[in-house]
Design a protein around this motif. Structure first.
Motif, short mmCIF file in Angstrom:
data_model
loop_
_atom_site.label_atom_id
_atom_site.label_comp_id
_atom_site.label_asym_id
_atom_site.label_seq_id
_atom_site.Cartn_x
_atom_site.Cartn_y
_atom_site.Cartn_z
N UNK A 76 96.26 1.71 21.69
CA UNK A 76 95.71 3.26 21.84
C UNK A 76 94.63 3.29 22.40
N UNK A 77 94.22 4.46 23.20
CA UNK A 77 92.87 4.49 23.62
C UNK A 77 92.26 5.34 22.60
N UNK A 78 90.64 5.36 22.44
CA UNK A 78 90.24 6.15 21.50
C UNK A 78 88.79 6.20 22.01
N UNK A 79 88.00 7.12 21.48
CA UNK A 79 86.91 7.56 21.59
C UNK A 79 86.11 8.04 20.38
N UNK A 96 81.37 5.85 22.55
CA UNK A 96 82.21 4.55 22.79
C UNK A 96 83.69 4.89 23.10
N UNK A 97 84.06 4.53 24.15
CA UNK A 97 85.50 4.78 24.40
C UNK A 97 86.29 3.52 24.99
N UNK A 98 87.43 3.23 24.88
CA UNK A 98 88.12 2.16 25.41
C UNK A 98 89.71 2.00 24.60
N UNK A 99 89.96 1.04 25.06
CA UNK A 99 91.47 0.67 24.53
C UNK A 99 91.56 -0.50 23.44
N UNK A 100 92.05 -0.21 22.33
CA UNK A 100 91.90 -1.07 21.24
C UNK A 100 92.97 -2.32 21.61
N UNK A 101 92.38 -3.86 21.72
CA UNK A 101 93.28 -4.69 22.05
C UNK A 101 93.06 -5.92 20.63
#
Length: 276
Positions: free
Chosen positions: A69-72, A17-22
């Motif tokens: 932040x972008x996370x994975x 799973x990857x993406x930006x936290x909003x």
């Protein structure tokens, strides 16, 4: 403070799973997947005050994540046929309960965003002031003098009477008479009474949004959200909004003035309504 949802009663899903936290409403979402999804974090995660970036999510290993932040990490999409509350350790805010959800664990930081970064994108300007509350508009507008009062008898609770009126109207309609109904913001006692009175009645979490429409999680059949909002002056008069929502561009709301009558309540439509 935002709501923090952690998962329970589910094993560790292993998809990447990857993406930006909003942040949307009270909950954190993962953006960048095919669709935004409410994040369920590992148990032991907490919300903390960060001296550099305000509010942050602190994972059990000490990693801090903030909006932007972008996370994975590992995880996976939760089954859409089950309400998010089946997997969450905490009560799920209703505004977060009807969309997709994703489990996250073993989170890694891909890119951290600071306000002083050259490529930091500031938040959009604040939205314009909200429109007047619908109930305030109903209160300021007289009842429709050409409308006959409808009496709902055998019900003491005005909100139950309004729900009964809205559901009965659906059941009489040709297009939506057999649709499952998901009721928003009902307590156990009210839900129990309405379930006895009507068939195919569910709590809001049993429905979800899919492709702009409302669907029952259990079998993906078309459904409808029903709302009943009231503001009562003691027990002498209530202004109310009854709404039925079938999709993003399919919904209707009507303003009412409600007054007690022997054995129940009378409803008179106001000149205030909406449709989408």
């Amino acid at each position: 403070m935002p709501a923090l949802l952690t998962y329970t009663h589910i094993g560790a899903l292993e998809a990447i799973q990857a993406g930006t936290v909003v942040k949307r409403g009270p909950c954190f979402y993962l953006s960048g997947a095919p669709e935004e999804a409410v994040i369920l974090w590992p148990e032991g995660t907490q919300i903390v005050r960060d001296t550099e970036r305000g509010v942050a999510v602190e994972l059990p290993d000490g990693l801090r994540i903030a909006v932007g932040d972008r996370i994975r990490g590992g995880g996976g999409s939760l089954p859409p046929a089950q309400p998010i509350s089946d997997f969450a350790s905490q009560q799920v805010p209703e505004s977060c309960a009807t969309g997709p959800a994703v489990q996250l664990h073993s989170v890694e930081l891909v890119e951290r965003v600071y306000a002083q970064d050259e490529d930091f994108r500031p938040p959009p300007p604040p939205p314009p002031p909200p429109a007047p509350d619908f109930l305030d508009s109903v209160r300021d507008h007289p009842a429709d003098s050409g409308s006959d009062a409808i009496e709902i008898l055998g019900i003491d609770d005005p909100r139950e009477a309004l729900f009964a009126h809205m559901i009965a109207g659906l059941r009489r309609g040709e297009d939506f008479h057999d649709r499952p109904v998901c009721l928003r913001e009902v307590d156990d006692a009210l839900f129990s009474r309405l379930s006895i009175r009507f068939e195919h009645v569910y709590r809001a979490g049993a429905c979800r949004w899919q492709d702009g429409g409302v669907r029952l999680r259990a079998d993906d059949s078309p459904a409808v959200f029903v709302e009943a909002r009231l503001d009562c002056d003691g027990r002498s008069r209530c202004v109310a909004e009854g709404a039925r929502i079938f999709g993003n561009v399919g919904g209707e709301g009507q303003g009412y003035v409600m007054k007690p009558v022997p054995g129940g309540w009378s409803l008179t439509t106001s000149g205030i309504s909406w449709i989408s």
